[in-house]
Scaffold this active site. Structure first.
Site, PDB file in Angstrom:
ATOM      1  N   HIS A  62      -9.017  -2.605 -16.091  1.00 23.10           N
ATOM      2  CA  HIS A  62      -9.840  -3.656 -15.871  1.00 23.10           C
ATOM      3  C   HIS A  62     -10.719  -3.565 -14.868  1.00 23.10           C
ATOM      4  CE1 HIS A  62     -11.193  -8.008 -15.904  1.00 23.10           C
ATOM      5  NE2 HIS A  62     -11.199  -7.937 -14.745  1.00 23.10           N
ATOM      6  N   ASP A 122      -6.686 -20.406 -19.388  1.00 24.61           N
ATOM      7  CA  ASP A 122      -7.753 -19.952 -18.390  1.00 24.61           C
ATOM      8  C   ASP A 122      -9.357 -20.388 -18.945  1.00 24.61           C
ATOM      9  OD1 ASP A 122      -9.169 -18.050 -16.499  1.00 24.61           O
ATOM     10  OD2 ASP A 122      -9.639 -17.126 -18.255  1.00 24.61           O
ATOM     11  N   ARG A 168     -14.251 -24.983 -13.919  1.00 22.42           N
ATOM     12  CA  ARG A 168     -14.369 -24.326 -12.562  1.00 22.42           C
ATOM     13  C   ARG A 168     -16.013 -24.179 -12.384  1.00 22.42           C
ATOM     14  NH1 ARG A 168     -11.261 -19.154 -12.508  1.00 22.42           N
ATOM     15  NH2 ARG A 168     -12.263 -18.802 -10.341  1.00 22.42           N
ATOM     16  N   SER A 172      -7.205 -15.841 -12.760  1.00 23.28           N
ATOM     17  CA  SER A 172      -7.586 -16.018 -14.039  1.00 23.28           C
ATOM     18  C   SER A 172      -7.836 -14.656 -14.766  1.00 23.28           C
ATOM     19  CB  SER A 172      -9.126 -16.551 -13.809  1.00 23.28           C
ATOM     20  OG  SER A 172      -9.949 -16.244 -14.716  1.00 23.28           O
ATOM     21  N   LYS A 190      -5.063 -12.939 -18.398  1.00 19.56           N
ATOM     22  CA  LYS A 190      -5.796 -12.207 -19.598  1.00 19.56           C
ATOM     23  C   LYS A 190      -5.201 -10.817 -19.652  1.00 19.56           C
ATOM     24  CE  LYS A 190      -9.611 -13.684 -18.087  1.00 19.56           C
ATOM     25  NZ  LYS A 190     -10.780 -14.344 -17.522  1.00 19.56           N
TER      26      LYS A 190
HETATM   27  N1  URA Z   1     -13.582 -13.213 -14.137  1.00 10.15           N
HETATM   28  C1  URA Z   1     -12.807 -14.075 -14.542  1.00 10.15           C
HETATM   29  O1  URA Z   1     -12.372 -13.655 -15.771  1.00 10.15           O
HETATM   30  N2  URA Z   1     -12.229 -14.980 -14.150  1.00 10.15           N
HETATM   31  C2  URA Z   1     -12.903 -15.381 -12.925  1.00 10.15           C
HETATM   32  O2  URA Z   1     -12.650 -16.485 -12.289  1.00 10.15           O
HETATM   33  C3  URA Z   1     -13.737 -14.594 -12.296  1.00 10.15           C
HETATM   34  C4  URA Z   1     -14.148 -13.444 -13.079  1.00 10.15           C
END
Ligand code: URA
Length: 428
Positions: free
Chosen positions: A82, A161, A168, A183, A187
């Site tokens: 990632h 999320d 957010r 967050s 994933k």
């Molecule tokens: N990328 C994400 O997936 N979540 C965040 O909170 C910030 C960047």
């Protein structure tokens, strides 16, 4: 459990237990906890933070809010990668085929770009015919037969999320280390791999502007992953200038192919090899990063990585022979001569967006051939009349804004400057 009590406790700096967090996330997804209460809670987290236990519980609750990818039918240790996002970051395009050519199965879900950073899915979709929406059967079939599949995240992956991030975004609560880390990691956990190599970027073209901030985020994510039983390594890499020279979806695919052909920019090659080496170590395909790097270097230089890329693109319907079909308009950007002292890399990403390569909102269309190639990076000398970059676009692009952004992005001077290190730190 009353939500008002949880908000009050967090506001005073107290901690929630795992069950309270799980119920809160469930209630939020079901609509029994309204946005205004969740917003208040998020703001309390921004000010008071979360303990490691709370952050892990939040991540796992969000991961469990939707489907968890079942990769049990894939043989071998599955390692995901990632990137926290950067400008010109085409590493996954090279890394996925290369690592899978080394025998590590790559079953990767990726996101789309938003704002000044691009997304791997958009880059792949710039290849004519390439399909990123695969059924679960197709996805697993490709991983099991050719060793790699790369697909877009479905809406069923960590839906909590998605809902939380939207809130957010409009309540000024994005910038909180535990909220960002949970967050991203929710994933990744839902994507079902056994281990994860994180590329956390630091600098003017990254979400985290300082190495220290990137290191803290990396440590938080490594800790979450480990407590969920995943093998983890994070690389803190430089984003004080773009990666490589190409920025924009199809332009980046072309540059990634150059790297797979043993050419292309050195930084893209080096970072790919380093991230891949850690993926091989976590996937038990190499005993040390040095051994992993040597294996991958051989695959790159022998052309086996490129052959695997072609196989992967074909398996998902892409036609590489048509990649040069669209001819774009172009314009060079000249600057006053001197040595590049620093770059405001976010502005380079914003310039690409003005040219049509990125989205301001998630429903904006993308012009796949649009973007720019920079010719100069930190420490390079620009001669009188020489172009610093070339812009590619089609009708309707805001070329003037892009040109201005590129000019503002380059900080020129006369002092000699050393280029920044590509890798700042490794967290394991
Ligand atoms: N990328 C994400 O997936 N979540 C965040 O909170 C910030 C960047």
């Amino acid at each position: 459990m009353r939500m008002v009590d949880l908000i009050d406790r967090k506001r005073r700096g107290g901690a929630l237990d795992g069950m309270e967090i799980r119920q809160m996330i469930q209630g939020f997804c079901e609509g029994t906890i309204p946005d205004y209460q969740m917003s208040a809670f998020l703001m309390a987290v921004v000010f008071q933070g979360m303990t490691k236990e709370e952050t892990s519980a939040l991540t796992e609750a969000m991961a469990d809010s939707g489907d968890i990818m079942d990769l049990s039918s894939v043989h071998g240790v599955k390692i995901d990668k990632h990137s926290s996002g950067g400008v010109g970051d085409k590493i996954s395009l090279v890394l996925g085929p290369l690592v899978s050519a080394a025998g590590i199965p790559v079953a990767k879900m990726s996101g789309r770009g938003l704002g000044f950073t691009g997304g791997t899915i958009d880059k792949l979709e710039s290849i004519p015919g390439f399909r990123t929406q695969l059924t679960q059967e197709e996805f697993l079939h490709n991983v099991n037969t050719i060793g790699i599949a790369l697909a877009g995240q479905t809406g069923r992956l960590a839906p909590a999320d998605k809902k939380l991030y939207a809130l957010r975004d409009v309540t000024a609560t994005v910038e909180s280390l535990p909220l960002i880390a949970s967050s991203i990691m929710s994933k990744k956990l839902a994507a079902g791999c056994d281990g994860i190599v994180l590329d956390v970027k630091a600098g003017s073209g990254a979400f985290m502007k300082t190495v220290d901030g990137a290191r803290q985020l990396a440590m938080e994510m490594v800790s979450i992953g480990k407590s969920a039983g995943k093998a983890m390594t994070a690389v803190i890499s430089d984003m004080s200038q773009p990666l490589g020279y190409a920025i924009g979806n199809r332009l980046e695919v072309v540059e990634a192919i150059e790297v797979l052909q043993g050419k292309g920019p050195k930084d893209v090659r080096q970072l790919t090899l380093r991230l891949g080496a850690y993926m091989l170590v976590l996937g038990r395909g190499a005993a040390t990063p040095e051994e992993g790097e040597a294996i991958l270097e051989e695959l790159l230089d022998s052309g086996k990585g490129m052959e695997q890329f072609e196989r992967f693109v074909r398996a998902q319907g892409g036609d590489l022979s048509r990649i040069g079909d669209t001819v774009m308009e172009s314009k060079e950007v000249t600057l006053k001569p001197g040595v590049v002292q620093a770059m405001d890399t976010e502005r380079i990403g914003a310039a690409a967006m003005c040219l049509g390569a990125g989205r301001k909102t998630k429903d904006d269309p993308i012009e796949y051939g649009a973007g720019l190639r920079i010719h100069k990076k930190i420490g390079d000398r620009l001669a009188e009349g020489e172009a610093a970059a070339i812009l590619y676009y089609s009708h309707g692009a805001d070329v003037e804004a892009a040109e201005n952004l590129v000019r503002q992005a380059y900080h020129m001077g006369e002092a000699p400057v050393s280029p920044p290190p590509l890798i700042h730190d490794i967290i394991a």
